[in-house]
Motif scaffolding. Structure first.
Motif, PDB file in Angstrom:
ATOM      1  N   UNK A 113     -29.021 -18.761   5.834  1.00 27.08           N
ATOM      2  CA  UNK A 113     -28.491 -17.518   5.285  1.00 27.08           C
ATOM      3  C   UNK A 113     -29.623 -16.756   4.616  1.00 27.08           C
ATOM      4  N   UNK A 114     -29.722 -15.458   4.904  1.00 29.70           N
ATOM      5  CA  UNK A 114     -30.759 -14.625   4.324  1.00 29.70           C
ATOM      6  C   UNK A 114     -30.513 -14.347   2.857  1.00 29.70           C
ATOM      7  N   UNK A 115     -31.497 -13.712   2.203  1.00 29.71           N
ATOM      8  CA  UNK A 115     -31.409 -13.450   0.775  1.00 29.71           C
ATOM      9  C   UNK A 115     -30.173 -12.604   0.457  1.00 29.71           C
ATOM     10  N   UNK A 116     -29.556 -12.923  -0.677  1.00 29.52           N
ATOM     11  CA  UNK A 116     -28.421 -12.181  -1.233  1.00 29.52           C
ATOM     12  C   UNK A 116     -27.189 -12.178  -0.334  1.00 29.52           C
ATOM     13  N   UNK A 117     -27.082 -13.154   0.562  1.00 32.46           N
ATOM     14  CA  UNK A 117     -25.887 -13.262   1.392  1.00 32.46           C
ATOM     15  C   UNK A 117     -24.706 -13.690   0.521  1.00 32.46           C
ATOM     16  N   UNK A 118     -23.538 -13.063   0.747  1.00 32.37           N
ATOM     17  CA  UNK A 118     -22.330 -13.342  -0.025  1.00 32.37           C
ATOM     18  C   UNK A 118     -21.283 -13.986   0.878  1.00 32.37           C
ATOM     19  N   UNK A 119     -20.789 -15.133   0.466  1.00 31.62           N
ATOM     20  CA  UNK A 119     -19.767 -15.839   1.229  1.00 31.62           C
ATOM     21  C   UNK A 119     -18.453 -15.801   0.467  1.00 31.62           C
ATOM     22  N   UNK A 120     -17.384 -15.456   1.169  1.00 32.95           N
ATOM     23  CA  UNK A 120     -16.070 -15.333   0.559  1.00 32.95           C
ATOM     24  C   UNK A 120     -15.462 -16.687   0.256  1.00 32.95           C
ATOM     25  N   UNK A 121     -14.383 -16.683  -0.509  1.00 32.81           N
ATOM     26  CA  UNK A 121     -13.653 -17.907  -0.815  1.00 32.81           C
ATOM     27  C   UNK A 121     -13.169 -18.559   0.475  1.00 32.81           C
ATOM     28  N   UNK A 122     -13.485 -19.832   0.655  1.00 32.29           N
ATOM     29  CA  UNK A 122     -13.024 -20.547   1.840  1.00 32.29           C
ATOM     30  C   UNK A 122     -13.642 -20.032   3.121  1.00 32.29           C
ATOM     31  N   UNK A 123     -14.973 -20.141   3.238  1.00 29.98           N
ATOM     32  CA  UNK A 123     -15.690 -19.690   4.437  1.00 29.98           C
ATOM     33  C   UNK A 123     -16.206 -20.890   5.220  1.00 29.98           C
ATOM     34  N   UNK A 124     -16.030 -20.854   6.532  1.00 29.58           N
ATOM     35  CA  UNK A 124     -16.511 -21.913   7.422  1.00 29.58           C
ATOM     36  C   UNK A 124     -17.536 -21.311   8.382  1.00 29.58           C
ATOM     37  N   UNK A 125     -18.752 -21.853   8.353  1.00 25.37           N
ATOM     38  CA  UNK A 125     -19.838 -21.386   9.208  1.00 25.37           C
ATOM     39  C   UNK A 125     -20.247 -22.538  10.117  1.00 25.37           C
ATOM     40  N   UNK A 126     -20.402 -22.259  11.389  1.00 20.28           N
ATOM     41  CA  UNK A 126     -20.675 -23.304  12.364  1.00 20.28           C
ATOM     42  C   UNK A 126     -22.116 -23.800  12.360  1.00 20.28           C
ATOM     43  N   UNK A 127     -22.521 -24.394  13.470  1.00 17.68           N
ATOM     44  CA  UNK A 127     -23.832 -25.012  13.639  1.00 17.68           C
ATOM     45  C   UNK A 127     -24.843 -23.975  14.112  1.00 17.68           C
ATOM     46  N   UNK A 128     -26.074 -24.074  13.589  1.00 20.92           N
ATOM     47  CA  UNK A 128     -27.206 -23.276  14.059  1.00 20.92           C
ATOM     48  C   UNK A 128     -26.887 -21.785  14.100  1.00 20.92           C
ATOM     49  N   UNK A 129     -26.434 -21.282  12.973  1.00 14.96           N
ATOM     50  CA  UNK A 129     -26.089 -19.872  12.824  1.00 14.96           C
ATOM     51  C   UNK A 129     -27.073 -19.212  11.863  1.00 14.96           C
ATOM     52  N   UNK A 130     -27.406 -17.961  12.121  1.00 17.65           N
ATOM     53  CA  UNK A 130     -28.292 -17.199  11.252  1.00 17.65           C
ATOM     54  C   UNK A 130     -27.498 -16.035  10.683  1.00 17.65           C
ATOM     55  N   UNK A 131     -27.240 -16.062   9.369  1.00 14.95           N
ATOM     56  CA  UNK A 131     -26.357 -15.090   8.715  1.00 14.95           C
ATOM     57  C   UNK A 131     -27.173 -14.274   7.721  1.00 14.95           C
ATOM     58  N   UNK A 132     -26.964 -12.961   7.717  1.00 17.96           N
ATOM     59  CA  UNK A 132     -27.710 -12.115   6.788  1.00 17.96           C
ATOM     60  C   UNK A 132     -26.998 -10.768   6.652  1.00 17.96           C
TER      61      UNK A 132
END
Length: 396
Positions: free
Chosen positions: A312-331
């Motif tokens: 996850x890139x800088x300052x990424x915000x994840x909501x309550x109850x978030x599921x992120x899979x394998x080998x993902x790039x989030x920003x």
């Protein structure tokens, strides 16, 4: 000598995705140890695995004409191990409280043997990891249990730093090579375990129950709240509460992580934060790979669940109850979706595209190699398989 095999319960494994995309159920960490390590300790043996075919090269299956199959979702104890060791051929050990299969002895690969084998009831309560939120939900109690297991009859290395203050020092254990500098360790509400060659840097505050794995580091000024486990070879900083990092993952900077679970080889950039409580104080719903719907966790506190190799890139915000899979790039800006499929690239504001498999594998190789660990053909084939079953968000 008995031949032990840890098996994945087909009714449980899908509910523990995305973590079980890349490992058997028993390789999940809860407490100080993984479930595999708990079984191995109490049985004084190294079990093999009965898991998904694409995982068997990394987690081998070894069978004989007389096997004891162990439920990989069960948190083993000394009394469970004793009962398992007493099983005779054709018997199954079943928990009295909920009819959960604990183990069975058979030459066959039968995962649900109750109707075929003689039942032996186990009278004590058992702990099983059957849903994602069980990992952090059971973590505090499992830290306490593992602490007793690992430290019984042993003497801790001293906290030699004169600028470190320890509350309830009898509940603090440092393995060989562990270092604590100018920090506060408060073990009044539960034990604090600092693994071999692990480091707690200046200005850190740690509240037990807490576990820090071998060669892991707590960065300067960190705030580690209760019921948190940091696996081996991790870097952790900022504020962390009731969370589990499996191993080789980094959350080194400021930002909040609460009621969350990160797999291996994950990285959260500076100022990443997650929500773990809804503003209306209602139960958190979480994406389920088993049903492909949002499932009620029956919990008020529930945060982020992130599969292996995800960043996850800088300052990424994840909501309550978030599921992120394998080998993902989030920003990017804004709260991210509550479910981000494996091998996704992008963010809520920019949208998501498919993470090119060649690039994903190269980044995974660099991530592992820079730590001096091996990333070979077996690991590559596992990620390729997850990529294929994840395409088009058709993840099973």
């Amino acid at each position: 000598m008995n031949n032990y095999i840890l098996y994945d319960d087909a009714a449980v494994r899908p509910h523990l995705l995305p973590f079980t995309f890349t490992r058997p159920v028993s390789e999940i960490r809860c407490g100080i140890l993984t479930l595999t390590e708990k079984w191995a300790h109490f049985l004084h043996a190294k079990p093999s695995f009965l898991t998904e075919p694409y995982l068997q090269h990394k987690f081998p299956f070894v069978a004989t004409n007389d096997n004891i199959f162990l439920n990989g979702a069960v948190c083993a104890t000394a009394s469970i191990a004793t009962a398992v060791g007493q099983l005779k051929a054709g018997e199954a050990l079943i928990a009295l409280e909920n009819d959960q299969v604990i183990a069975y002895r058979s030459p066959f690969e039968v995962v649900k043997p109750v109707s075929e084998l003689k039942t032996v009831l186990f009278p004590e309560p058992i702990v099983t990891i059957q849903r994602l939120w069980d990992i952090y939900g059971e973590n505090g109690a499992q830290i306490k249990a593992d602490f007793t297991t690992l430290t019984q009859g042993r003497v801790s290395q001293p906290v030699a730093d004169p600028f470190t203050h320890v509350y309830a020092p009898e509940n603090v254990f440092l393995e060989e090579g562990a270092r604590v500098r100018a920090s506060i360790l408060n073990a009044e509400n539960g034990p604090i375990y600092i693994g071999k060659n692990a480091t707690v840097n200046e200005g850190s505050v740690i509240m037990g129950p807490f576990a820090l794995g071998e060669d892991s580091t707590v960065n300067w000024g960190a705030k580690m709240r209760m019921n948190t486990s940091i696996g081996p070879h991790c870097k952790i900083g900022g504020e962390v509460s009731n969370s589990v990092l499996f191993g080789f993952s980094n959350k080194g900077h400021d930002g909040f992580l609460g009621n969350s679970v990160l797999g291996e080889w994950c990285n959260l950039g500076a100022n990443c934060n997650n929500s773990n409580l809804k503003n209306d104080y209602t139960n958190v719903k979480l994406y389920s790979y088993a049903t492909e719907t949002l499932e009620d966790t029956n919990r008020l506190f529930c945060g982020l669940f992130m599969g292996d190799f995800t960043k996850a890139g800088i300052s990424t915000l994840f909501n309550t109850g978030t599921v992120v899979g394998v080998n993902t790039n989030v920003f990017g800006a804004g709260f991210q979706p509550k479910h981000i499929p494996s091998f996704s690239w992008g963010g809520a504001a920019e949208g998501f595209t498919e993470y090119r498999i060649e690039k994903a594998l190269q980044v995974a190789y660099e991530t592992v190699s820079r730590r001096g660990e091996a990333f070979g053909e077996i690991e590559e084939e596992i990620l390729k398989h997850v990529f294929e079953i994840s395409r088009g968000n058709n993840q099973k």
